[in-house]
Design a protein around this motif. Structure first.
Motif, short mmCIF file in Angstrom:
data_model
loop_
_atom_site.label_atom_id
_atom_site.label_comp_id
_atom_site.label_asym_id
_atom_site.label_seq_id
_atom_site.Cartn_x
_atom_site.Cartn_y
_atom_site.Cartn_z
N LEU A 230 0.86 -1.23 -0.10
CA LEU A 230 0.26 0.06 -0.07
C LEU A 230 0.91 1.23 -0.08
O LEU A 230 0.44 2.15 -0.76
CB LEU A 230 -1.05 0.03 1.27
N ILE A 231 1.78 1.26 0.89
CA ILE A 231 2.76 2.39 0.90
C ILE A 231 3.31 2.44 -0.31
O ILE A 231 3.73 3.52 -1.15
CB ILE A 231 3.86 2.12 2.01
N LEU A 232 3.85 1.64 -0.84
CA LEU A 232 4.84 1.51 -2.17
C LEU A 232 3.71 2.03 -3.36
O LEU A 232 4.11 2.91 -4.46
CB LEU A 232 5.12 0.15 -2.80
N CYS A 233 2.56 1.85 -3.38
CA CYS A 233 1.49 2.35 -4.32
C CYS A 233 1.24 3.66 -4.22
O CYS A 233 1.21 4.45 -5.28
CB CYS A 233 0.25 1.47 -4.16
N ALA A 234 1.08 3.98 -3.00
CA ALA A 234 0.85 5.74 -2.60
C ALA A 234 1.90 6.51 -3.31
O ALA A 234 1.83 7.58 -3.39
CB ALA A 234 0.45 5.70 -1.14
N LYS A 235 3.24 5.92 -2.74
CA LYS A 235 4.27 6.81 -3.34
C LYS A 235 4.43 6.74 -4.87
O LYS A 235 5.05 7.94 -5.21
CB LYS A 235 5.52 6.00 -2.44
N ARG A 236 4.13 5.75 -5.29
CA ARG A 236 4.26 5.71 -7.16
C ARG A 236 3.34 6.54 -7.68
O ARG A 236 3.37 6.84 -8.66
CB ARG A 236 4.53 4.26 -7.39
N LEU A 237 2.18 6.60 -7.02
CA LEU A 237 1.07 7.29 -7.62
C LEU A 237 0.52 8.54 -6.70
O LEU A 237 -0.66 8.36 -6.04
CB LEU A 237 -0.36 6.25 -7.84
N PRO A 238 1.43 9.45 -6.29
CA PRO A 238 1.12 10.55 -5.41
C PRO A 238 -0.09 11.45 -5.86
O PRO A 238 -0.67 12.28 -5.09
CB PRO A 238 2.52 11.45 -5.55
N ASN A 332 5.70 -5.66 -7.60
CA ASN A 332 5.87 -4.88 -8.67
C ASN A 332 4.87 -4.91 -9.76
O ASN A 332 4.49 -4.03 -10.34
CB ASN A 332 7.33 -5.18 -9.30
N ASP A 333 4.36 -6.16 -9.72
CA ASP A 333 3.31 -6.55 -11.04
C ASP A 333 2.13 -5.55 -10.45
O ASP A 333 1.46 -5.22 -11.31
CB ASP A 333 3.09 -7.87 -11.11
N LEU A 338 -1.80 -1.29 -11.42
CA LEU A 338 -2.46 -0.10 -11.00
C LEU A 338 -2.00 1.14 -11.78
O LEU A 338 -2.84 1.96 -12.09
CB LEU A 338 -2.18 -0.08 -9.31
N GLU A 339 -0.98 1.37 -12.00
CA GLU A 339 -0.49 2.55 -13.03
C GLU A 339 -1.16 2.49 -14.07
O GLU A 339 -1.66 3.75 -14.55
CB GLU A 339 1.07 2.48 -13.13
N ILE A 340 -1.29 1.32 -14.92
CA ILE A 340 -2.13 1.28 -16.12
C ILE A 340 -3.44 1.49 -16.09
O ILE A 340 -4.09 2.53 -16.82
CB ILE A 340 -1.92 -0.21 -16.83
N MET A 341 -3.99 1.19 -14.80
CA MET A 341 -5.41 1.41 -14.60
C MET A 341 -5.75 2.53 -14.43
O MET A 341 -6.75 3.39 -14.67
CB MET A 341 -5.92 0.31 -13.40
N THR A 342 -4.94 3.52 -13.82
CA THR A 342 -5.28 4.90 -13.41
C THR A 342 -5.19 5.45 -14.60
O THR A 342 -5.69 6.81 -14.63
CB THR A 342 -4.23 5.61 -12.31
#
Length: 378
Positions: A230-238, A332-333, A338-342
Motif C-alpha cells: 500500500l505504501i509503495l503504491c501511494a508513493k508511486r502514484l502521488p 511490482n506487478d 495499478l499505474e496502467i489502470m489509473t
C-alpha cells in the motif's frame, strides 16, 4: 425446495457488524422461508460490563448475544463455568424461539461442550460446522503456537459432533480433511440487493476534496493486508487518492504520514456501497499468510457487484470471476497494473457482472448448503 426448518446459527460473528458470513447466511436462510436464530459469539466479561452501562443495547431481529464469555480454553474448570453461564443463556434463548431444532449450524469451535449440551437437549436432525476461516492458522498468527494448538483441539472435538463440515474454499477442505469424512465446499457469497449499481447511494463527504482517481480498499487492516505494498503504491502514484475503509488493527504509522492516503476507519455496513460506488478502482492488497491461503474473501464479490474495476494480489479463488478481477503476480506487478489502470478509462462487462453475481448470491449459497444437508427435496 426444502421444507421450512428451524435453524440455530451458533457462535457466529458479531451480528451488529452485519458483514460476516454467519449473519449474511442467516438473512438468506430467512429469505428462503426458514426460521433462524443467530447466536453471536459471547461478549467477553469486561466488554459486558461496559455494554450493560452503555446505551448500545439494540439487538437485531432473530439474533442473540450471550454475555460474560470466557476465552477459548481447554481448562475443565473454565469450561464448566462457561457452560453454566453462556450455555444457560443460549439454551434459554433457543427455548424462547423454538420447541425443536432441525439444524444446529456451528460457526466457531469456541465451546464444543455447549454444542454437545444443545445436541443432547434438542436432538437436531443435522449438525454442521461451517468453517469460514483457517482458525488454527489465524490463532497461530495472532496469539502464538500454543493458542493455535488449543483451537486445533477444540475444532477436533467439535467436528466429532457434526454430520457434515462446510469449508469456505477447496484449500480449506484439504487442510481440514483429517477432521471429517464429509466436507463440502460452500464459498462466500454477496448480498446482491445491497451491493448493486441500482442501490440508492450518496457520495461520502470524505470524497469531496480528493484528487485524482479514488483507489479504495474496504476491510480490516489486519496482518494479512500488505502494508508495504500500500505504501509503495501511494508513493508511486502521488496524484491519486488511496482510501482505506475499515477497522485499523495493524497500526502502521508510516501510512498515516502519506498525504494521499486517507484512513477513514470503520463504517456502518450499509454505508459501504457508497464508498465503493463513488470510487474508481477497488483493490485487494493481501499478503500470503497461512490463513489467507485457505480463505475466500467477501471483498471481490462486493466490488464486482458494484461494477468496479478490481485489482488483487493472488489468493485461491480470485481468478474464478470471469476475468473481472486483474490479478498481480507480485508487488511490482501490482504497482505496474495499478499505474496502467489509473491511466485508462476503465469499462466493465455488465453481462459478466450479472452472471457472476447471480451465481454467487447469498441466497444461492444458502440453497446450496440446504441441498447438501437435506438433498434437493426433503
Amino acid at each position: 425446495m426444502i421444507d421450512k426448518k428451524n435453524i440455530v446459527i451458533l457462535f457466529g460473528a458479531d451480528s451488529s457488524l452485519e458483514w460476516g458470513r454467519s449473519y449474511q447466511m442467516s438473512l438468506a436462510l430467512n429469505e428462503l422461508g426458514h426460521e433462524v436464530l443467530h447466536v453471536d459469539l459471547p461478549m467477553p466479561c469486561i466488554d459486558t460490563i461496559f455494554f450493560l452501562f452503555s446505551n448500545k443495547k439494540k439487538i437485531k431481529p432473530f439474533t442473540f448475544l450471550p454475555k460474560f464469555g470466557l476465552p477459548y480454553t481447554l481448562s475443565k474448570l473454565l469450561e464448566w463455568i462457561n457452560k453454566k453461564i453462556v450455555g444457560y443463556q443460549v439454551l434459554h434463548s433457543i427455548k424462547q424461539n423454538f420447541k425443536q431444532i432441525d439444524v444446529l449450524w456451528i460457526y466457531s469451535p469456541y465451546q464444543p461442550s455447549i454444542a454437545k449440551m444443545l445436541i443432547q437437549r434438542f436432538d437436531p436432525v443435522r449438525v454442521i460446522y461451517d468453517c469460514a476461516d483457517d482458525r488454527v492458522a489465524m490463532a497461530c498468527q495472532n496469539e502464538g503456537v500454543a493458542q493455535g494448538k488449543t483451537v486445533l483441539q477444540l475444532e477436533s472435538q467439535l467436528t466429532k459432533l457434526c454430520d457434515q463440515v462446510f469449508a469456505v474454499s477447496e484449500n480449506l477442505r484439504e487442510v481440514k480433511g483429517g477432521f471429517h469424512n464429509k466436507i463440502n465446499v460452500v464459498p462466500n457469497g454477496v448480498n446482491e440487493k445491497l451491493f448493486s449499481t441500482q442501490t440508492n447511494t450518496s457520495e461520502p463527504l470524505e470524497y469531496s476534496n480528493l484528487t485524482g482517481k479514488k483507489i479504495l480498499y474496504v476491510g480490516s487492516m489486519e496482518c494479512w493486508v500488505d502494508m508495504e505494498l500500500l505504501i509503495l503504491c501511494a508513493k508511486r502514484l502521488p496524484d491519486h487518492s488511496f482510501i482505506l475503509v475499515g477497522p485499523v488493527k495493524d497500526n502502521t504509522l508510516q501510512i498515516y504520514s502519506l498525504s494521499n492516503v486517507y484512513v477513514l476507519g470503520q463504517k456502518k455496513f450499509k454505508s459501504i456501497p457508497n464508498y465503493i460506488y463513488y470510487s474508481d478502482i477497488c483493490i485487494i492488497p493481501f499478503t500470503q499468510t497461512d490463513s489467507l491461503k485457505s480463505s475466500n474473501t467477501l471483498k471481490a464479490l462486493q466490488y464486482i457487484s458494484m461494477g468496479k474495476p478490481v485489482l488483487s494480489t493472488y489468493y485461491q479463488g480470485i481468478d474464478t470471476y470471469n476475468g473481472l478481477v486483474k490479478v498481480a503476480k507480485n508487488r511490482n506487478d501490482f504497482v505496474k497494473k495499478l499505474e496502467i489502470m489509473t491511466d485508462k478509462v476503465l469499462t466493465i462487462d455488465k453481462e459478466e457482472v450479472n452472471a457472476v453475481v447471480s451465481r454467487n448470491s447469498w441466497n444461492c449459497r444458502a440453497t446450496q448448503a440446504m441441498d447438501l444437508l437435506f438433498g434437493s427435496s426433503d
